[in-house]
Each structure stands twice: as C-alpha cells, then as structure tokens.
Design an enzyme around this catalytic site. Structure first.
Site, PDB file in Angstrom:
ATOM      1  N   ASN A   4     -10.801  -3.267  -5.857  1.00 36.32           N
ATOM      2  CA  ASN A   4     -10.140  -2.180  -6.707  1.00 36.32           C
ATOM      3  C   ASN A   4     -10.670  -1.803  -8.117  1.00 36.32           C
ATOM      4  O   ASN A   4     -10.393  -1.206  -8.645  1.00 36.32           O
ATOM      5  CB  ASN A   4      -8.694  -2.821  -6.849  1.00 36.32           C
ATOM      6  CG  ASN A   4      -7.681  -2.718  -5.667  1.00 36.32           C
ATOM      7  OD1 ASN A   4      -6.814  -3.286  -5.381  1.00 36.32           O
ATOM      8  ND2 ASN A   4      -8.274  -1.600  -4.861  1.00 36.32           N
ATOM      9  N   ASP A  35       0.658  -1.136   0.008  1.00 35.97           N
ATOM     10  CA  ASP A  35      -0.059   0.071  -0.023  1.00 35.97           C
ATOM     11  C   ASP A  35       1.039   1.327   0.038  1.00 35.97           C
ATOM     12  O   ASP A  35       1.935   1.256   0.645  1.00 35.97           O
ATOM     13  CB  ASP A  35      -0.979  -0.096   1.218  1.00 35.97           C
ATOM     14  CG  ASP A  35      -2.090   1.155   1.226  1.00 35.97           C
ATOM     15  OD1 ASP A  35      -2.324   1.527  -0.098  1.00 35.97           O
ATOM     16  OD2 ASP A  35      -2.445   1.359   2.221  1.00 35.97           O
TER      17      ASP A  35
HETATM   18  C1  FPP Z   1      -2.031  -0.059  -3.237  1.00 35.67           C
HETATM   19  O1  FPP Z   1      -1.678   1.296  -3.298  1.00 35.67           O
HETATM   20  C2  FPP Z   1      -1.760  -1.022  -4.154  1.00 35.67           C
HETATM   21  C3  FPP Z   1      -2.509  -1.259  -4.945  1.00 35.67           C
HETATM   22  C4  FPP Z   1      -3.933  -1.282  -5.234  1.00 35.67           C
HETATM   23  C5  FPP Z   1      -1.871  -1.982  -6.281  1.00 35.67           C
HETATM   24  C6  FPP Z   1      -0.603  -2.656  -6.184  1.00 35.67           C
HETATM   25  C7  FPP Z   1      -0.058  -2.899  -7.088  1.00 35.67           C
HETATM   26  C8  FPP Z   1       1.308  -2.940  -7.503  1.00 35.67           C
HETATM   27  C9  FPP Z   1       2.378  -2.784  -6.375  1.00 35.67           C
HETATM   28  C10 FPP Z   1       2.060  -3.158  -8.839  1.00 35.67           C
HETATM   29  C11 FPP Z   1       1.488  -4.091  -9.460  1.00 35.67           C
HETATM   30  C12 FPP Z   1       1.560  -5.686  -9.085  1.00 35.67           C
HETATM   31  C13 FPP Z   1       2.349  -6.505  -9.718  1.00 35.67           C
HETATM   32  C14 FPP Z   1       2.649  -7.789  -9.210  1.00 35.67           C
HETATM   33  C15 FPP Z   1       3.049  -6.208 -10.948  1.00 35.67           C
HETATM   34  P1  FPP Z   1      -2.784   2.550  -3.396  1.00 35.67           P
HETATM   35  O2  FPP Z   1      -2.824   2.697  -4.888  1.00 35.67           O
HETATM   36  O3  FPP Z   1      -3.916   2.015  -2.631  1.00 35.67           O
HETATM   37  O4  FPP Z   1      -1.864   3.851  -2.536  1.00 35.67           O
HETATM   38  P2  FPP Z   1      -2.476   4.983  -2.031  1.00 35.67           P
HETATM   39  O5  FPP Z   1      -3.296   4.297  -0.708  1.00 35.67           O
HETATM   40  O6  FPP Z   1      -1.388   5.517  -1.667  1.00 35.67           O
HETATM   41  O7  FPP Z   1      -3.659   5.599  -2.746  1.00 35.67           O
END
Ligand code: FPP
Length: 256
Positions: A82, A34
C-alpha cells in the site's frame, strides 16, 4: 478532515444469531477490508472518505464479532504494497490509525478487547509505532476478543522474516535443519500463538488473497461478497458465518 470523527459505536448493536449454530462459531475470522475507495467514489467523494467510513464500520464489526463469540478478528488495514499509493492517501490512513488507536482505547477496555498487531515495523513512522505500542500495552490484560490489526503487513515478507529467524537459530546451533517442521515456521510468524483463521472474508467484489496470511489460511473457508467494506453490517458477518457453517471442512481428509 477528522472533525466529528469517531462517534461512539452504538453499545446496543443487535446481532440476530437465530440462524447460526452457536456451537460452530469460527474462532478466528480474518477480513480484507476492501472497497473503501470505490464506495467513496460511488458517492462522488474522495477515496479517503471511504477509509474513514471503513474505520467506523470496523468498530461495529468488532462488537458484533465479539457478541457472536468470535475469539480473534484479524483485519488488513495496510499492506506492505500500500506504500505505492499516493502519499496523501498513505498519510491519511496512518493518521486514521493513530486516531483510532487513541480514541478507541477506552472503548476497547470497556469491552475487554485486546489489541494486537501483525506486520513489520520497518518503514513505519515513530509516531504511529508509539500509538501502536501504547494500544498494545493499554489493552494487554483484556481477556475478550483479540483485534489483530495487520499494519505494514505482507505475508511473503512475514515468511521471509520467519525463515531468517530460523536460519539464525540454526546458525547459533539452537536448532538443526531436520527438526524444522510446520510448528517451527508457525512459531516464527507474526501470528505465533494465535489459532489459524477458520474463515477469511473479502468484501468489495475482488476474488484474491492479496498477500494476506498465506500460510495461516491453508484450511480457512473463504467468503467473498460484492458489498463494499463501508457498507458491511453485522448481518453480513452473520451471513458469512452461516455460509461457513454450511461448508464441510475436511482438512484434506474424507467425509465421515
Ligand atoms: C482497501 O480499500 C482498504 C485499505 C487499503 C485500507 C483499509 C483501511 C481502513 C478500513 C481504515 C483504517 C483502519 C483502521 C484500523 C483505523 P481500497 O482503498 O483498496 O478500496 P478500493 O478497492 O475500492 O480502491
């Protein structure tokens, strides 16, 4: 957008394990990756830039976890919730996953990494499913660390699907209600056959579980850090394991 993407993760990752008890390494670590969006925003960049950085970091952390002796790393890449995000961001994460699963196969094989997935295939595009199936097949004989990627994953749905499977077995006369126990449930979850996570790590500053591995983390130690996932380093993994090793796990029992 994906130009110059996925440089090789350095092979010479240094992981200082001096402070760790190497006889008490968590076998299974789960990570909620996250903070990508906030990390990007803090730099005046678009959210997707953070996901790209997050995917790069994952490569390093898989190597580090393997060096430390972790056997299974389960990472939350995309939840069933998501899909509520803007289509552009959803598509970006899916494209990123496809690219990751294409470009990293040689690296996975060179490092003996076995890739697996948990989540529902329903609603996923054929293109992404093909890449997932390819990665699964191409790495299935690897005997090193298991990289278990949660894609289109929701723990409540996982439990619902397990109940449906068990109900179908009962309806077919293969099982009787009185014989249903914890093992029955476990064997019907996406994670069947894997040990339960010993340690759950959530970077990004939020202190919640977000529908991740609700059944499986019954006795996991939980470690939160304010560090955003794209800034997460092998040292942070070592810190989390050090904290884990300082905890007394009683599994509902009493201290000796
Ligand atoms: C949460 O951060 C992250 C996600 C919903 C996506 C995670 C994806 C990756 C790390 C990359 C893709 C994965 C692979 C295996 C290639 P957020 O977007 O909720 O961040 P925030 O809380 O700061 O908004």
């Amino acid at each position: 957008m994906f130009k110059n993407f996925f440089q090789k993760a350095p092979n010479n990752i240094v992981v200082d394990t001096t402070d760790l008890d190497m006889n008490n390494i968590p076998q299974h670590i789960a990570i909620i990756m996250d903070g990508n969006g906030r990390w990007a925003k803090a730099q005046g960049k678009v959210r997707t830039y953070g996901h790209k950085a997050g995917a790069e970091v994952l490569k390093t952390i898989v190597r580090a976890a393997d060096k430390i002796g972790v056997k299974v790393l389960t990472v939350y890449a995309f939840s069933t919730e998501n899909w509520k995000r803007p289509l552009e961001e959803v598509n970006f994460i899916m494209d990123l996953l496809c690219l990751y699963l294409t470009k990293e196969i040689d690296e996975f094989n060179a490092n003996n990494v076995q890739v697996r997935f948990i989540g529902t295939r329903q609603g996923m595009s054929e293109k992404v499913l093909e890449k997932m199936d390819y990665a699964l097949e191409a790495t299935k004989d690897n005997t090193g660390i298991i990289l278990n990627i949660a894609v289109n994953y929701g723990s409540q749905l996982e439990i619902v699907e397990a109940v449906r499977k068990i109900a179908a077995q009962a309806a077919a006369g293969e099982i009787v209600a009185a014989d249903i126990d914890e093992a029955t449930i476990e064997n019907n979850l996406y994670t069947a056959g894997l040990p339960a996570p010993d340690l759950l790590i959530r970077p990004g500053g939020d202190v919640r579980i977000s529908n991740f591995l609700l059944w499986q983390i019954a006795y996991a130690e939980i470690y939160y850090t304010k560090t955003y996932w794209p800034d997460f380093k092998p040292e942070d993994l070592v810190d989390a394991i050090r904290v884990f090793q300082g905890r007394e796990r009683r599994f509902g029992g009493l201290s000796d």
